[in-house]
Design a protein around this motif. Structure first.
Motif, PDB file in Angstrom:
ATOM      1  N   ARG A 207       0.844  -1.198   0.000  1.00 52.82           N
ATOM      2  CA  ARG A 207       0.000   0.000   0.000  1.00 52.82           C
ATOM      3  C   ARG A 207       0.875   1.242   0.000  1.00 52.82           C
ATOM      4  NH1 ARG A 207      -3.993  -0.953   4.838  1.00 52.82           N
ATOM      5  NH2 ARG A 207      -2.340  -2.296   5.553  1.00 52.82           N
ATOM      6  N   PRO A 208       1.563   1.486  -1.107  1.00 55.28           N
ATOM      7  CA  PRO A 208       2.503   2.611  -1.150  1.00 55.28           C
ATOM      8  C   PRO A 208       1.806   3.937  -0.885  1.00 55.28           C
ATOM      9  CG  PRO A 208       2.061   1.786  -3.364  1.00 55.28           C
ATOM     10  CD  PRO A 208       1.449   0.807  -2.408  1.00 55.28           C
ATOM     11  N   THR A 209       2.512   4.817  -0.180  1.00 53.89           N
ATOM     12  CA  THR A 209       1.972   6.131   0.126  1.00 53.89           C
ATOM     13  C   THR A 209       2.964   7.195  -0.330  1.00 53.89           C
ATOM     14  OG1 THR A 209       1.149   7.558   1.900  1.00 53.89           O
ATOM     15  CG2 THR A 209       3.001   6.145   2.442  1.00 53.89           C
ATOM     16  N   GLU A 210       2.457   8.314  -0.776  1.00 51.03           N
ATOM     17  CA  GLU A 210       3.333   9.398  -1.232  1.00 51.03           C
ATOM     18  C   GLU A 210       3.769  10.241  -0.047  1.00 51.03           C
ATOM     19  OE1 GLU A 210       3.265  13.216  -4.339  1.00 51.03           O
ATOM     20  OE2 GLU A 210       1.595  11.802  -4.260  1.00 51.03           O
ATOM     21  N   ILE A 211       5.053  10.511   0.046  1.00 58.44           N
ATOM     22  CA  ILE A 211       5.577  11.345   1.130  1.00 58.44           C
ATOM     23  C   ILE A 211       5.323  12.814   0.788  1.00 58.44           C
ATOM     24  CG2 ILE A 211       7.668  12.119   2.319  1.00 58.44           C
ATOM     25  CD1 ILE A 211       8.750   9.296   2.105  1.00 58.44           C
ATOM     26  N   LYS A 212       4.437  13.441   1.559  1.00 61.80           N
ATOM     27  CA  LYS A 212       4.136  14.861   1.370  1.00 61.80           C
ATOM     28  C   LYS A 212       4.645  15.702   2.539  1.00 61.80           C
ATOM     29  CE  LYS A 212      -0.026  14.113  -1.427  1.00 61.80           C
ATOM     30  NZ  LYS A 212      -1.483  14.352  -1.535  1.00 61.80           N
ATOM     31  N   THR A 213       5.350  15.056   3.441  1.00 66.44           N
ATOM     32  CA  THR A 213       5.810  15.717   4.658  1.00 66.44           C
ATOM     33  C   THR A 213       6.774  16.861   4.357  1.00 66.44           C
ATOM     34  OG1 THR A 213       5.568  13.681   5.918  1.00 66.44           O
ATOM     35  CG2 THR A 213       7.047  15.341   6.824  1.00 66.44           C
ATOM     36  N   VAL A 214       6.597  17.962   5.058  1.00 66.87           N
ATOM     37  CA  VAL A 214       7.551  19.067   5.010  1.00 66.87           C
ATOM     38  C   VAL A 214       8.601  18.804   6.093  1.00 66.87           C
ATOM     39  CG1 VAL A 214       7.877  21.547   5.315  1.00 66.87           C
ATOM     40  CG2 VAL A 214       5.799  20.670   4.200  1.00 66.87           C
ATOM     41  N   PRO A 215       9.871  18.695   5.734  1.00 68.25           N
ATOM     42  CA  PRO A 215      10.906  18.450   6.752  1.00 68.25           C
ATOM     43  C   PRO A 215      10.855  19.502   7.855  1.00 68.25           C
ATOM     44  CG  PRO A 215      11.819  18.199   4.552  1.00 68.25           C
ATOM     45  CD  PRO A 215      10.437  18.760   4.364  1.00 68.25           C
TER      46      PRO A 215
END
Length: 599
Positions: free
Chosen positions: A504-512
């Motif tokens: 279930r791949p998820t896209e990394i949208k996190t802001v460092p």
């Protein structure tokens, strides 16, 4: 700086309490109050969900104690406008009351990470972002959606009666202010074999979050996490800020917690080789473990320095709680020398000023943090240290460590200067701890970093990697592969790897998001500023009350601040939305563009 930065005035809240009797729970539900996610499963450890029956069968029988509830009328229905939050007192504890799109919700009021007051954070699009370190929590479920931190928030029922807003809360949840997500149990019969369905090398945030995410998502087979540390997972960033803290005080999860959720931890277990053909890891004690899925998250190792006197004692790389405790003890009323102006080195120096007789810092640059934060911010922080009687020896390097009876007494610089020293901490940077992957077939670049795809998988099927050791596709730079060795990003990688393993791949949208603390002052930083070409500063940098915007061309790529909460979290929210912040937006000093009119 605009209205968005003003602090809300404290509000008096009239509270009417109703203590409710103990009652039965309305059916079996998960920790977030929803129906259990463990359904439609494939049993016996397939990388899918497990059923409630499987989970219940694996769990030991516990005596049921019904929870205590209370109710409180906390405000008038018109007291809150859309997009507003208020911290309210229910008598036995406090809650965060939120109004968004005409609907009220309530949850824990403190961030489970370090206890920040969430009422001072940012409410936007269904979540609240912590003002200190950027963690995000869903306002309906209380689930953590952005890291750092491991726990979610409890949520409380809200209803409106006769224009009064009434909160109904479990007293225990109200007092704990945090909860762990529901987790599956392991259904594997024999855990003493040399095979684990998932083997995790490293027990930092990436490894720990990977293991917990697998259990939260219903994985029911064996999980083994091995580490060269002798302690259960602990909060490593605090080592340099709180030198006297013990491993127990820094602990992220206890052995009991890990055992309760069937996450096996093998301490003092250093991996020395990986064989991708036989799918096995060999350890320093010559033991071997086979795996189906492997997650490598071994973190960083200190860069070694070349100087005479390598055998002199009381010279430390800050790696463990024992290192930090020793530094604090040896520096008491003595002379401390810090080599390197990394964040770790500078934080140690700041922590020692009220203990040591003298603190000296040696750096190869003219100004600390210049490459990361720019010259003006670096100079202002350097001045802060000098005000606190720290002496700098910049544009310099160590030539020799001199000892007496084997213990450090002097540090000789290449300039010829000799510094008195009873203890020395080397903080000259670090590199990926990936030496054991040589000859493994797992690709590494020339610096030893492991390239991964968006699911955190390496070039080898079934082998994943995360944290400080990887370069990963970063959406903020057009999916260019970058290395971001932040504590927060390691959490993100752990979750992404677990979901990748489960198909279930998820896209990394996190802001460092990064933070540092020195002399009781906090620096917050969000974004990815590598290669910035200009810094736009609003506020007074000399007074350490400022916000600095880092730009590449006409785009703002990162932000840092001191004494300007919650602006970094607010900018992180804008960046996460995908909106470009233009250089001209921040040059005027008008920050009205930061306010989300909808919340």
């Amino acid at each position: 700086m605009g209205g968005c930065l003003s602090k809300s005035k404290p509000v008096e809240v009239k509270v009417e309490l109703t203590l409710l009797g103990k009652e039965k729970d309305p059916g079996v539900k998960s920790a977030n109050g929803k129906a259990s996610p463990f359904s439609d499963c494939r049993p016996n450890g397939a990388l899918e969900h497990c059923s409630d029956e499987d989970s219940a069968a694996a769990a030991p029988l516990r005596l049921y104690k019904p929870p205590d509830y209370l109710e409180a009328s906390v405000c008038h229905v018109k007291d809150l406008e859309n997009g507003q939050m208020r911290e309210v007192d229910l008598g036995s504890g406090r809650a965060l009351l939120i109004k968004e799109h005409g609907e009220f919700s309530a949850m824990g009021h403190k961030c489970p990470h370090y206890g920040a007051p969430l009422v001072k954070g940012i409410l936007s699009k269904g979540h609240v972002r912590c003002p200190w370190h950027g963690a995000c929590f869903n306002i309906v479920t209380g689930d953590i959606e952005e890291f750092p931190g491991l726990d979610s928030l409890p949520t409380f029922q809200v209803r409106v009666e006769k224009d009064k807003v009434i909160i109904r809360a479990n007293k225990q949840d109200l007092q704990s202010q945090k909860r762990s997500k529901a987790m599956a149990r392991c259904s594997a019969v024999n855990s003493s074999t040399g095979f684990s369905q998932v083997l995790i090398v490293g027990s930092g945030p990436a490894g720990l979050v990977c293991a917990e995410t697998l259990r939260q998502e219903g994985f029911t087979d064996r999980i083994v996490m091995c580490t060269m540390d002798k302690h259960p997972p602990y909060d490593r960033p605090k080592l340099s800020k709180s030198l006297e803290s013990t491993a127990e005080q820094l602990r992220l999860r206890s052995i009991d917690f890990l055992q309760a959720h069937d996450i096996e931890l093998l301490t003092e277990k250093e991996a020395v080789a990986v064989d991708i053909k036989t799918r096995a890891v060999t350890f320093q004690d010559d033991s071997r473990m086979e795996y189906r899925k492997l997650f490598i998250a071994t973190g960083s190792k200190p860069k070694l320095m070349n100087y005479k006197g390598q055998d002199v004692r009381n010279v430390f790389h800050l790696r463990t709680p024992e290192d930090a405790n020793s530094v604090a003890r040896l520096a008491n009323n003595k002379n401390a020398v810090i080599v390197g102006t990394s964040f770790v080195g500078m934080e140690v120096a700041a922590a020692l000023t009220d203990k040591a007789h003298s603190v000296s810092i040696i750096g190869i640059e003219a100004i600390p943090f210049r490459k990361a934060l720019g010259e003006k911010v670096g100079k202002a922080i350097m001045k802060l240290f000098e005000t606190n009687r720290v002496k700098f020896y910049m544009l310099n390097e160590v030539s020799e460590m001199l000892g007496h009876d084997g213990q450090l007494k002097e540090v000789v610089l290449k300039s010829g200067k000799v510094l008195r020293a009873d203890v020395c901490v080397i903080g000259t940077g670090s590199g990926p701890a990936t030496g054991f992957l040589k000859q493994s077939g797992v690709h590494m670049d020339s610096k030893g970093f492991v390239p991964v795809n968006k699911t955190m998988q390496t070039n080898v099927d079934g082998v994943f990697a995360g944290g400080d050791i990887v370069t990963f596709p970063f959406p903020g730079r057009g999916n260019k592969k970058v290395n971001i060795p932040h504590w927060q990003m390691a959490h993100v990688h752990g979750r992404a790897a677990a979901l990748g393993m489960m198909g279930r791949p998820t896209e990394i949208k996190t802001v460092p998001y990064f933070w540092s603390a020195m002399f009781g002052k906090s620096l917050r930083y969000a974004g990815y500023g590598d290669g910035f070409d200009d810094v736009i500063i609003q506020g007074d940098v000399d007074e350490l009350k400022f916000v600095a915007f880092y730009t590449r061309g006409e785009e703002v790529v990162a932000v840092a601040s001191m004494n300007y909460d919650p602006i970094v979290s607010r900018v992180a929210e804008v960046l996460r939305s995908g909106k470009m912040i233009r250089k001209r937006d921040v040059e005027t000093g008008d920050m009205s563009w930061l306010i989300d009119k909808g919340s």
